[in-house]
Design a protein around this motif. Sequence first.
Motif, PDB file in Angstrom:
ATOM      1  N   SER A  20       0.836  -1.205   0.000  1.00 50.63           N
ATOM      2  CA  SER A  20       0.000   0.000   0.000  1.00 50.63           C
ATOM      3  C   SER A  20       0.870   1.254   0.000  1.00 50.63           C
ATOM      4  O   SER A  20       0.356   2.372  -0.008  1.00 50.63           O
ATOM      5  N   ALA A  21       2.173   1.079  -0.007  1.00 51.52           N
ATOM      6  CA  ALA A  21       3.125   2.191  -0.085  1.00 51.52           C
ATOM      7  C   ALA A  21       4.383   1.689  -0.770  1.00 51.52           C
ATOM      8  O   ALA A  21       4.691   0.501  -0.740  1.00 51.52           O
ATOM      9  N   GLY A  22       5.107   2.604  -1.399  1.00 54.23           N
ATOM     10  CA  GLY A  22       6.299   2.197  -2.141  1.00 54.23           C
ATOM     11  C   GLY A  22       5.944   1.493  -3.440  1.00 54.23           C
ATOM     12  O   GLY A  22       6.687   0.634  -3.922  1.00 54.23           O
ATOM     13  N   ILE A  23       4.809   1.889  -4.041  1.00 57.52           N
ATOM     14  CA  ILE A  23       4.347   1.281  -5.286  1.00 57.52           C
ATOM     15  C   ILE A  23       5.301   1.627  -6.433  1.00 57.52           C
ATOM     16  O   ILE A  23       5.709   2.775  -6.590  1.00 57.52           O
ATOM     17  N   THR A  24       5.650   0.615  -7.219  1.00 58.91           N
ATOM     18  CA  THR A  24       6.376   0.840  -8.468  1.00 58.91           C
ATOM     19  C   THR A  24       5.459   0.470  -9.623  1.00 58.91           C
ATOM     20  O   THR A  24       5.006  -0.672  -9.744  1.00 58.91           O
ATOM     21  N   HIS A  25       5.191   1.446 -10.448  1.00 63.66           N
ATOM     22  CA  HIS A  25       4.213   1.358 -11.539  1.00 63.66           C
ATOM     23  C   HIS A  25       5.010   1.548 -12.826  1.00 63.66           C
ATOM     24  O   HIS A  25       5.610   2.595 -13.044  1.00 63.66           O
ATOM     25  N   VAL A  26       5.090   0.498 -13.651  1.00 66.85           N
ATOM     26  CA  VAL A  26       5.917   0.576 -14.857  1.00 66.85           C
ATOM     27  C   VAL A  26       5.073   0.926 -16.076  1.00 66.85           C
ATOM     28  O   VAL A  26       3.863   0.676 -16.115  1.00 66.85           O
ATOM     29  N   LEU A  27       5.726   1.497 -17.060  1.00 65.92           N
ATOM     30  CA  LEU A  27       5.087   1.879 -18.312  1.00 65.92           C
ATOM     31  C   LEU A  27       5.565   0.957 -19.426  1.00 65.92           C
ATOM     32  O   LEU A  27       6.754   0.915 -19.753  1.00 65.92           O
ATOM     33  N   ASP A  28       4.632   0.219 -19.995  1.00 66.33           N
ATOM     34  CA  ASP A  28       4.913  -0.656 -21.127  1.00 66.33           C
ATOM     35  C   ASP A  28       4.696   0.145 -22.403  1.00 66.33           C
ATOM     36  O   ASP A  28       3.577   0.512 -22.749  1.00 66.33           O
ATOM     37  N   LYS A  29       5.786   0.407 -23.116  1.00 62.72           N
ATOM     38  CA  LYS A  29       5.721   1.203 -24.338  1.00 62.72           C
ATOM     39  C   LYS A  29       5.519   0.337 -25.583  1.00 62.72           C
ATOM     40  O   LYS A  29       5.560   0.840 -26.700  1.00 62.72           O
ATOM     41  N   GLY A  30       5.323  -0.969 -25.361  1.00 62.56           N
ATOM     42  CA  GLY A  30       5.154  -1.883 -26.471  1.00 62.56           C
ATOM     43  C   GLY A  30       6.205  -2.973 -26.471  1.00 62.56           C
ATOM     44  O   GLY A  30       6.764  -3.313 -27.511  1.00 62.56           O
ATOM     45  N   TYR A  31       6.494  -3.514 -25.298  1.00 68.27           N
ATOM     46  CA  TYR A  31       7.506  -4.562 -25.175  1.00 68.27           C
ATOM     47  C   TYR A  31       6.955  -5.905 -25.664  1.00 68.27           C
ATOM     48  O   TYR A  31       5.792  -6.235 -25.413  1.00 68.27           O
ATOM     49  N   LEU A  52      -0.103  -0.638 -19.713  1.00 71.37           N
ATOM     50  CA  LEU A  52       0.128  -0.686 -21.150  1.00 71.37           C
ATOM     51  C   LEU A  52      -0.175   0.703 -21.688  1.00 71.37           C
ATOM     52  O   LEU A  52      -1.327   1.121 -21.758  1.00 71.37           O
ATOM     53  N   GLY A  53       0.888   1.432 -22.019  1.00 67.01           N
ATOM     54  CA  GLY A  53       0.788   2.864 -22.280  1.00 67.01           C
ATOM     55  C   GLY A  53      -0.160   3.224 -23.408  1.00 67.01           C
ATOM     56  O   GLY A  53      -0.343   2.463 -24.372  1.00 67.01           O
ATOM     57  N   TRP A  54      -0.751   4.418 -23.247  1.00 71.12           N
ATOM     58  CA  TRP A  54      -1.678   5.031 -24.196  1.00 71.12           C
ATOM     59  C   TRP A  54      -2.589   3.973 -24.836  1.00 71.12           C
ATOM     60  O   TRP A  54      -3.386   3.360 -24.129  1.00 71.12           O
ATOM     61  N   GLY A  55      -2.485   3.702 -26.152  1.00 68.13           N
ATOM     62  CA  GLY A  55      -3.379   2.725 -26.771  1.00 68.13           C
ATOM     63  C   GLY A  55      -2.704   1.436 -27.188  1.00 68.13           C
ATOM     64  O   GLY A  55      -3.223   0.704 -28.045  1.00 68.13           O
ATOM     65  N   THR A  56      -1.550   1.106 -26.595  1.00 64.54           N
ATOM     66  CA  THR A  56      -0.838  -0.098 -27.029  1.00 64.54           C
ATOM     67  C   THR A  56      -1.646  -1.371 -26.799  1.00 64.54           C
ATOM     68  O   THR A  56      -1.518  -2.336 -27.560  1.00 64.54           O
ATOM     69  N   ALA A  57      -2.483  -1.391 -25.756  1.00 64.02           N
ATOM     70  CA  ALA A  57      -3.277  -2.604 -25.485  1.00 64.02           C
ATOM     71  C   ALA A  57      -4.193  -2.941 -26.654  1.00 64.02           C
ATOM     72  O   ALA A  57      -4.498  -4.114 -26.901  1.00 64.02           O
ATOM     73  N   TYR A  58      -4.618  -1.924 -27.377  1.00 63.77           N
ATOM     74  CA  TYR A  58      -5.578  -2.127 -28.468  1.00 63.77           C
ATOM     75  C   TYR A  58      -4.959  -2.882 -29.643  1.00 63.77           C
ATOM     76  O   TYR A  58      -5.673  -3.578 -30.386  1.00 63.77           O
ATOM     77  N   ILE A  59      -3.636  -2.761 -29.829  1.00 60.48           N
ATOM     78  CA  ILE A  59      -2.993  -3.417 -30.972  1.00 60.48           C
ATOM     79  C   ILE A  59      -1.985  -4.474 -30.551  1.00 60.48           C
ATOM     80  O   ILE A  59      -1.316  -5.066 -31.415  1.00 60.48           O
ATOM     81  N   GLU A  60      -1.847  -4.726 -29.250  1.00 60.08           N
ATOM     82  CA  GLU A  60      -0.875  -5.707 -28.765  1.00 60.08           C
ATOM     83  C   GLU A  60      -1.272  -7.108 -29.260  1.00 60.08           C
ATOM     84  O   GLU A  60      -2.304  -7.657 -28.878  1.00 60.08           O
ATOM     85  N   PRO A  61      -0.444  -7.742 -30.125  1.00 59.96           N
ATOM     86  CA  PRO A  61      -0.816  -9.047 -30.678  1.00 59.96           C
ATOM     87  C   PRO A  61      -0.787 -10.175 -29.652  1.00 59.96           C
ATOM     88  O   PRO A  61      -1.447 -11.200 -29.847  1.00 59.96           O
ATOM     89  N   THR A  79      -4.866  -0.491 -18.067  1.00 56.74           N
ATOM     90  CA  THR A  79      -4.952   0.187 -19.360  1.00 56.74           C
ATOM     91  C   THR A  79      -4.402   1.605 -19.240  1.00 56.74           C
ATOM     92  O   THR A  79      -4.389   2.189 -18.163  1.00 56.74           O
ATOM     93  N   GLY A  80      -3.987   2.165 -20.361  1.00 54.80           N
ATOM     94  CA  GLY A  80      -3.567   3.561 -20.388  1.00 54.80           C
ATOM     95  C   GLY A  80      -4.777   4.483 -20.476  1.00 54.80           C
ATOM     96  O   GLY A  80      -5.786   4.145 -21.116  1.00 54.80           O
ATOM     97  N   GLY A  81      -4.686   5.649 -19.850  1.00 55.15           N
ATOM     98  CA  GLY A  81      -5.819   6.559 -19.822  1.00 55.15           C
ATOM     99  C   GLY A  81      -6.220   7.082 -21.187  1.00 55.15           C
ATOM    100  O   GLY A  81      -7.411   7.328 -21.449  1.00 55.15           O
ATOM    101  N   THR A  82      -5.263   7.239 -22.086  1.00 56.42           N
ATOM    102  CA  THR A  82      -5.571   7.776 -23.407  1.00 56.42           C
ATOM    103  C   THR A  82      -6.530   6.869 -24.166  1.00 56.42           C
ATOM    104  O   THR A  82      -7.393   7.350 -24.914  1.00 56.42           O
ATOM    105  N   LEU A  83      -6.407   5.556 -23.975  1.00 63.74           N
ATOM    106  CA  LEU A  83      -7.285   4.617 -24.677  1.00 63.74           C
ATOM    107  C   LEU A  83      -8.743   4.839 -24.280  1.00 63.74           C
ATOM    108  O   LEU A  83      -9.636   4.862 -25.139  1.00 63.74           O
TER     109      LEU A  83
END
Length: 264
Positions: A20-31, A52-61, A79-83
């Motif tokens: 509940s503290a010391g959270i590490t939140h990573v950004l997947d740019k399309g790995y 999964l940053g921005w809209g990458t989840a939508y096209i992630e194969p 999910t990314g907020g932009t999506l």
Amino acid sequence: MDAAPPSFLTVPERPAKPRSAGITHVLDKGYSLDPVRSVLKAYSGWIDVWKLGWGTAYIEPALAQKIRLLRDHQVKPCTGGTLLEIAWLQNRVAEFFDFATWAGFECVEVSRGATELPLTEKRELIQLARSLGFEVFAEVGSKDPLELVSAVDWIAELQGDLDAGATWIVAEGRESGTVGLYDEDGSVRESLLDELASSAAAGRIIYEAPLRSQQAHLLRRLGPGVNLGNVALEDVMGLETLRLGLRSDTIGLGIEIGEPVRAR
């Protein structure tokens, strides 16, 4: 058989997951799956949330495999907020949540930094996401570097988002670390940070901090238990060393060090 980790140094205590503290939140740019699998096998104990940053989840194969990997390692896929903003813009919010449910996301980010999403509708999206069983990360701040930043407005928005049902507040910094919480040169807006850190919601804020200098600054200011987001995959171990005072930027973090004892 792996050797036991060393324990001869004094370092800050690091709680085990779920944290509940010391959270590490990573950004997947399309790995791709191979580096994701390798990082999770080695370092999943240090990672709490995987966006999964921005809209990458939508096209992630390999979306289904990636999310299964994350959940198997007790890392929350988000999910990314932009999506969601794009889905709102196209009047496809119901379809977005059907997709997020089908894919197995545990969390969704609700933001309004890329579109003209009204604040009232942002709150409705938060409430809807909660009613569907998602953990909500509500982002505060704009992606526009020219937009004026008001601490009063940020505090009012984040408090309203929490009242609407958000679990976490994400302080905007973007992938570049040059907007929102930061000036165009990447330096922290100290007056804004002061207000966020002293607010009633301080413990529920995740500060996007993609740059090492930003991570070190926030750790020195707020301690090893600060929640940090938009961390690059290749920086996960580096951030953990910063949290534990095992890097020059944060030596002595969170502990009291007496006079050094030198061999005679």
